[in-house]
Design an enzyme around this catalytic site. Structure first.
Site, PDB file in Angstrom:
ATOM      1  CG  HIS A  83      50.794  62.382  39.544  1.00 61.63           C
ATOM      2  ND1 HIS A  83      51.750  61.527  40.066  1.00 61.63           N
ATOM      3  CD2 HIS A  83      49.865  62.546  40.519  1.00 61.63           C
ATOM      4  CE1 HIS A  83      51.410  61.202  41.308  1.00 61.63           C
ATOM      5  NE2 HIS A  83      50.265  61.801  41.598  1.00 61.63           N
ATOM      6  NE  ARG A  99      41.190  52.820  40.823  1.00 57.69           N
ATOM      7  CZ  ARG A  99      41.761  53.557  41.773  1.00 57.69           C
ATOM      8  NH1 ARG A  99      42.876  54.228  41.514  1.00 57.69           N
ATOM      9  NH2 ARG A  99      41.223  53.623  42.974  1.00 57.69           N
ATOM     10  CD  GLU A 120      52.580  62.839  46.197  1.00 55.69           C
ATOM     11  OE1 GLU A 120      51.938  63.821  46.637  1.00 55.69           O
ATOM     12  OE2 GLU A 120      52.050  61.762  45.850  1.00 55.69           O
ATOM     13  CD  GLU A 165      52.252  68.153  45.661  1.00 50.48           C
ATOM     14  OE1 GLU A 165      51.535  69.149  45.928  1.00 50.48           O
ATOM     15  OE2 GLU A 165      51.963  66.994  45.998  1.00 50.48           O
ATOM     16  CG  ASP A 168      52.184  66.251  49.687  1.00 50.02           C
ATOM     17  OD1 ASP A 168      52.112  66.509  50.900  1.00 50.02           O
ATOM     18  OD2 ASP A 168      51.291  65.663  49.053  1.00 50.02           O
ATOM     19  CD  GLN A 222      49.155  57.351  48.378  1.00 49.95           C
ATOM     20  OE1 GLN A 222      50.388  57.364  48.292  1.00 49.95           O
ATOM     21  NE2 GLN A 222      48.387  58.110  47.626  1.00 49.95           N
ATOM     22  CE  LYS A 279      49.679  61.458  49.340  1.00 46.79           C
ATOM     23  NZ  LYS A 279      50.477  61.847  48.197  1.00 46.79           N
TER      24      LYS A 279
HETATM   25 CA    CA Z   1      50.620  65.533  46.899  1.00 52.67          CA
END
Ligand code: CA
Length: 440
Positions: free
Chosen positions: A142, A151, A207, A209, A241, A248, A261
Site C-alpha cells: 500500500h 510521488r 480501505e 483493514e 476505513d 484528502q 476520513k
Molecule cells: Ca485507513
C-alpha cells in the site's frame, strides 16, 4: 497455544455450527452485542455467534457458575469494555466455559438451547464503547502504491522502515455493518491550479483493514513492552476505513487526514478473540530487504516468529443495477494480513505506548489498508483503478473507478489452515447513500 477448543474434530449440538461454510463453528466463538430485532431500544446483551445463532450470555449465566464473579459481572454489561478490561485470562475463561456448553457432549443442552436466538432475529451493535481510534499505515505494498501514484520516482519516506506509522482517527463516527454511508461533502480542488469548491466527494473509496481491540489498558506514562503487548489485545474485526480521495488530496498537506476520513468507518460487529486465532499465527510480512535493524523495543523472538495472523480478506461490490437484476456481489479484491502487512498488532500497540500514551479497553487500532503485491489484491479503489485511470470492469458493461450512490460494498475475512477448522470474522456490508442536497 492451541488447546481442545481448537480441535477440528469437536462438534456442537447447534447443527448450523457444523456446516462447512459457517464463519462461526464451535472453534470460533466470537463475542458481540445485540438486541432483538424490533426492540433496538432495549439494553444490549453480550452474545457469542455459533452457526446461524447468537448464544445470549446473560440468559446463559446460570449455566456458567464457575466463572469468577468479576467475569460474570462483566458479562451483564451492555458492552464488552468491562470484560476486555479484565484481560486475556478472563476472555479465555469465557471461551472455555461457553465451548463446554455448546459442545456436542453437553448434558443440559435443552437449558442452553433456551439462550439461542437466530441471528436473523437480532440487531448487532458496536461491541464496545470505542473511546479512541488509531489508524496505522503498515502495508509495504500500500505504501509503495500510494507513493508511485502521488510521488513517482520516490521510495517511501524513511520512517516507514523504522516504526509503524499511524494517525489518531475519529471514534465517534465508527458504525456497525449495515449502517448506511452518506456521501460526504468537502473542499475539493477540481482543477489542479484552481480554487477549491465545496462539493460531494467524487472519489469515495474503501480501505480494506482489520481492527484490533485493546483489552486491558495501561496507565498514562507506562509503556507496554513488546513481550507483554498481546496481553493488552482482545480480538480482531473487519474494518472498512472509508476515505474521500479528492478531499484528502487537498487537505492532507502538511498534516494528516481530517475530513477525508472522519465521516465514517464501518466494522463487522463480531470480535474474534486472540484465543480463537491461535491456530492461524504467522510471521508478519518481511520488511524491505535493505531495511535497517529494528529498534530493540520493537523486537522480540516470539513476535517475529508468530506475532501476525494469517487472515484472508475479500471485498465485493454490488451496484444498484446488479441488485435490481438480482445478481450477487462480485469480488473485486483479496489480500492477506500476515502476508501483506509488515508490522504486527503487538508492535503497533507497543509503539503506540512508547511515549507513555495510555490505551483503554475497547480502543480500536486499525491495521491500515491491507494491499497485496499482485493485481487484484489492492486494498483500495485508489490503488485498484490507479486513481481512476484504469476502471474496474463489472458485469453487463458496468465499470467503476470510485464508488457511486447505490453501490453496496461487503468486506469479509476468514482464516483457514490445514489441520484446523476454518473460522470467519463475519461481514461488513454498507450501502452508499447520496450526499445531502446541501451541507448547510
Ligand atoms: Ca485507513
Amino acid at each position: 497455544m492451541t488447546d481442545h477448543t481448537h480441535d477440528p474434530a469437536a462438534r456442537s449440538w447447534v447443527a448450523s455450527a457444523d456446516h462447512p461454510d459457517t464463519d462461526f463453528p464451535l472453534q470460533n466463538l466470537p463475542l458481540g452485542v445485540f438486541t432483538l430485532r424490533g426492540r433496538e431500544q432495549d439494553t444490549p446483551r453480550i452474545g457469542v455467534a455459533i452457526g446461524d445463532q447468537v448464544f445470549d450470555l446473560l440468559q446463559a449465566l446460570p449455566l456458567l457458575p464457575a466463572l469468577p464473579p468479576e467475569v460474570r459481572e462483566a458479562l451483564c454489561s451492555p458492552r464488552l469494555n468491562a470484560l476486555f478490561a479484565l484481560g486475556r485470562p478472563a476472555i479465555g475463561a469465557v471461551r472455555h466455559a461457553v465451548w463446554r456448553l455448546l459442545e456436542a457432549g453437553f448434558a443440559e443442552r435443552q437449558r442452553a438451547a433456551d439462550a439461542l436466538r437466530p441471528q436473523s432475529d437480532v440487531v448487532l451493535h458496536l461491541p464496545c464503547d470505542i473511546g479512541d481510534y488509531t489508524d496505522f499505515f503498515a502495508s509495504p505494498n500500500h505504501a509503495r502504491n500510494t507513493f508511485n501514484l502521488f510521488r513517482p520516482g520516490q521510495t517511501f519516506l524513511p520512517n516507514f522502515v523504522h516504526l509503524p506509522i499511524a494517525y489518531h482517527g475519529r471514534a465517534s463516527s465508527i458504525v456497525p455493518a449495515g449502517a448506511p454511508l452518506r456521501r460526504p461533502w468537502g473542499q475539493v480542488r477540481i482543477h489542479p491550479d484552481g480554487s477549491p469548491q465545496v462539493v460531494p466527494t467524487r472519489k469515495l473509496d474503501i480501505e480494506v483493514e482489520l481492527g484490533f481491540y485493546v483489552g486491558q489498558g495501561n496507565p498514562l506514562g507506562q509503556p507496554v513492552p513488546l513481550s507483554e503487548a498481546e496481553q493488552h489485545l482482545a480480538g480482531v474485526c473487519v474494518l472498512n476505513d472509508w476515505s474521500a480521495r479528492d478531499i484528502q488530496a487537498f487537505e492532507s498537506q502538511p498534516l494528516g487526514p481530517f475530513q477525508s476520513k472522519n465521516f465514517c468507518s464501518s466494522l463487522a460487529p463480531w470480535v474474534v478473540t486472540l484465543e480463537a486465532l491461535a491456530p492461524f499465527r504467522a510471521a508478519a510480512a518481511p520488511r524491505e530487504s535493505a531495511a535497517p535493524p529494528l529498534q530493540p523495543y520493537l523486537e522480540h523472538p516470539a513476535d517475529a516468529a508468530a506475532g501476525a495472523f494469517d487472515i484472508r480478506l475479500e471485498t465485493s461490490l454490488r451496484t444498484e443495477a446488479m441488485r435490481q437484476r438480482g445478481e450477487p456481489p462480485v469480488p473485486i479484491t483479496r489480500s492477506r494480513f500476515a502476508h501483506d502487512v509488515c508490522w504486527t498488532p503487538a508492535q503497533m500497540l507497543t509503539h503506540h505506548t512508547l511515549g507513555g500514551c495510555n490505551l483503554r479497553p475497547g480502543d480500536l487500532l486499525g491495521s491500515g489498508t491491507i494491499s497485496g503485491p499482485e493485481p487484484g489484491t489492492e486494498g483500495s479503489l485508489l490503488e485498484l483503478t490507479w486513481n481512476g485511470a484504469r476502471p474496474l470492469a463489472l458485469p453487463h458493461g458496468e465499470s467503476r473507478t470510485f464508488l457511486l450512490d447505490g453501490d453496496e460494498v461487503t468486506l469479509t475475512a476468514w482464516c483457514e489452515r490445514e489441520g484446523f477448522r476454518r473460522i470467519g470474522l463475519g461481514r461488513c456490508t454498507t450501502l452508499i447513500r447520496p450526499a445531502l442536497e446541501a451541507p448547510y
